[in-house]
Design a protein around this motif. Structure first.
Motif, PDB file in Angstrom:
ATOM      1  N   ALA A  28       0.833  -1.209   0.000  1.00 21.99           N
ATOM      2  CA  ALA A  28       0.000   0.000   0.000  1.00 21.99           C
ATOM      3  C   ALA A  28       0.867   1.258   0.000  1.00 21.99           C
ATOM      4  O   ALA A  28       0.509   2.262  -0.625  1.00 21.99           O
ATOM      5  N   VAL A  31       1.844   1.710  -3.609  1.00 17.12           N
ATOM      6  CA  VAL A  31       0.674   2.165  -4.369  1.00 17.12           C
ATOM      7  C   VAL A  31       0.395   3.635  -4.074  1.00 17.12           C
ATOM      8  O   VAL A  31       0.113   4.432  -4.967  1.00 17.12           O
ATOM      9  N   ALA A  45      -2.739  -1.428  -7.664  1.00 15.97           N
ATOM     10  CA  ALA A  45      -2.571  -2.542  -6.723  1.00 15.97           C
ATOM     11  C   ALA A  45      -2.719  -3.878  -7.456  1.00 15.97           C
ATOM     12  O   ALA A  45      -1.923  -4.800  -7.244  1.00 15.97           O
ATOM     13  N   VAL A 116      -5.187  -2.345  -1.936  1.00 24.21           N
ATOM     14  CA  VAL A 116      -4.393  -3.579  -1.901  1.00 24.21           C
ATOM     15  C   VAL A 116      -5.250  -4.746  -1.423  1.00 24.21           C
ATOM     16  O   VAL A 116      -5.133  -5.861  -1.929  1.00 24.21           O
ATOM     17  N   PRO A 119      -8.182  -5.221  -4.714  1.00 25.89           N
ATOM     18  CA  PRO A 119      -7.660  -4.697  -5.978  1.00 25.89           C
ATOM     19  C   PRO A 119      -8.602  -4.967  -7.139  1.00 25.89           C
ATOM     20  O   PRO A 119      -9.447  -5.869  -7.087  1.00 25.89           O
TER      21      PRO A 119
END
Length: 163
Positions: A28, A31, A45, A116, A119
């Protein structure tokens, strides 16, 4: 807050993606640094999870930027091969080290954590920033399609003198 975050549903979502709680926070964080827009986080993700499932390196530019700053005190606006090579032995270099780095590169947002855990399912393996100043990405399944976007993007950066 950490204990409250980890509901049974979220623990199960992490397991579906073969991620530990720590893995969720690490991915995360990447991302979060890659995405400029919340509505793209679940796509990004999903892309990184696809790379992990196929045993590919994540090849995430934010991890190179992190390693450059943490280990060399350098800040750059554009990740180039010289930066990837300079940080080659760093555990944060996701071009040379497969899997996730050892720790998060930032404190991830709630939106990045959720992306995450939940996704977008797709077959994308590549992404490249768009040249329209939107800070959105083009996503590709094939390397040949990605190379077209990357060539255009690199020309655009050069034209703006972002070296």
């Amino acid at each position: 807050e950490y204990d409250h975050f980890w509901t049974t549903e979220r623990i199960n979502a992490a397991k579906v993606n073969n991620l530990s709680k720590d893995d969720v926070f690490i991915l995360a964080s990447i991302v979060d640094k890659e995405a400029s827009h919340y509505d793209e986080m679940d796509i990004i993700a999903g892309l990184y999870l696809n790379r992990l499932k196929h045993n590919w390196p994540l090849a995430a530019d934010p991890t190179i930027l992190y390693a450059l700053k943490k280990e060399h005190g350098e800040i750059t606006r554009r990740v180039r091969n010289k930066h990837i090579q300079k940080t080659k032995h760093s555990p944060y270099n996701t071009y040379h080290q497969k899997g996730l780095p050892p720790l998060p590169i930032c404190i991830p947002s709630f939106q990045a954590l959720e992306s995450v855990l939940y996704p977008k399912k797709h077959n994308y393996m590549y992404m490249c920033a768009r040249t329209d100043n939107s800070e959105y990405h083009h996503f590709s399944i094939t390397h040949s399609e990605h190379k077209k976007y990357a060539k255009t993007f690199h020309r655009w950066l050069d034209s703006r003198k972002i070296y």
